[in-house]
Design a protein around this motif. Structure first.
Motif, PDB file in Angstrom:
ATOM      1  N   ALA A 101       0.827  -1.212   0.000  1.00  0.00           N
ATOM      2  CA  ALA A 101       0.000   0.000   0.000  1.00  0.00           C
ATOM      3  C   ALA A 101       0.863   1.263   0.000  1.00  0.00           C
ATOM      4  O   ALA A 101       0.594   2.215  -0.734  1.00  0.00           O
ATOM      5  CB  ALA A 101      -0.946  -0.007   1.195  1.00  0.00           C
ATOM      6  N   SER A 102       1.919   1.267   0.816  1.00  0.00           N
ATOM      7  CA  SER A 102       2.787   2.447   0.900  1.00  0.00           C
ATOM      8  C   SER A 102       3.984   2.355  -0.050  1.00  0.00           C
ATOM      9  O   SER A 102       4.671   3.352  -0.264  1.00  0.00           O
ATOM     10  CB  SER A 102       3.307   2.616   2.331  1.00  0.00           C
ATOM     11  N   HIS A 103       4.236   1.150  -0.560  1.00  0.00           N
ATOM     12  CA  HIS A 103       5.398   0.873  -1.421  1.00  0.00           C
ATOM     13  C   HIS A 103       6.707   1.077  -0.673  1.00  0.00           C
ATOM     14  O   HIS A 103       7.757   1.292  -1.272  1.00  0.00           O
ATOM     15  CB  HIS A 103       5.357   1.702  -2.709  1.00  0.00           C
ATOM     16  N   ARG A 104       6.640   0.992   0.661  1.00  0.00           N
ATOM     17  CA  ARG A 104       7.828   1.057   1.531  1.00  0.00           C
ATOM     18  C   ARG A 104       8.070  -0.354   2.061  1.00  0.00           C
ATOM     19  O   ARG A 104       7.157  -0.980   2.600  1.00  0.00           O
ATOM     20  CB  ARG A 104       7.610   2.005   2.716  1.00  0.00           C
ATOM     21  N   HIS A 105       9.279  -0.812   1.902  1.00  0.00           N
ATOM     22  CA  HIS A 105       9.618  -2.187   2.265  1.00  0.00           C
ATOM     23  C   HIS A 105      10.908  -2.178   3.070  1.00  0.00           C
ATOM     24  O   HIS A 105      11.813  -1.402   2.766  1.00  0.00           O
ATOM     25  CB  HIS A 105       9.784  -3.034   1.000  1.00  0.00           C
ATOM     26  N   ARG A 106      10.985  -3.053   4.074  1.00  0.00           N
ATOM     27  CA  ARG A 106      12.208  -3.056   4.878  1.00  0.00           C
ATOM     28  C   ARG A 106      12.595  -4.482   5.272  1.00  0.00           C
ATOM     29  O   ARG A 106      11.746  -5.355   5.450  1.00  0.00           O
ATOM     30  CB  ARG A 106      12.055  -2.166   6.097  1.00  0.00           C
TER      31      ARG A 106
END
Length: 126
Positions: free
Chosen positions: A20-25
């Motif tokens: 959803a945020s296109h932030r991955h860690r």
């Protein structure tokens, strides 16, 4: 598409990929006894994410304090998937986060970055 979440263990990192945020860690240590078993679901999720053709830029924050040789090979495969997606038009940034006093982590990031032609691979000293 559901996020991919894997809680950290003694030998595996915290993984949280959020479509959803296109932030991955991915953060922590990575030396699973069976790297293929650990990375298999990550690769499956990543393939589905790429196939969904996200229009927003994707950011992958990688902060791996330590990883073994089998994880290094899996990370090469991971970055190759991202490189191919970037070459096909997905805007991808990889932030390779490492302790400024950890020369080995910096060198590993530099080596991964050498193969990154289409994606933005940034070395971030902490």
């Amino acid at each position: 598409m559901q996020p991919f979440v894997s809680a950290p263990t003694r030998s595996t990192p915290d993984v949280h990929f959020d479509p959803a945020s296109h932030r991955h860690r991915m953060k922590g240590e990575c030396y699973p006894e069976n790297a293929a078993a650990f990375f298999g679901p990550i690769f499956t999720w990543l393939k589905a994410y790429i196939a969904s053709k996200p229009t927003a830029p994707a950011t992958f924050d990688m902060e791996l304090v330590y990883f073994n040789s089998s994880s290094s090979k899996a990370l090469l495969d991971f970055f190759e998937m991202l490189e191919n997606a970037a070459a096909a038009g997905l805007r991808v940034t990889v932030n390779w986060r490492y302790d400024k006093d950890n020369d080995i982590a910096c060198e590993c990031g530099e080596e991964f970055a050498e193969d990154a032609k289409a994606l933005a691979f940034k070395l971030v000293a902490l």
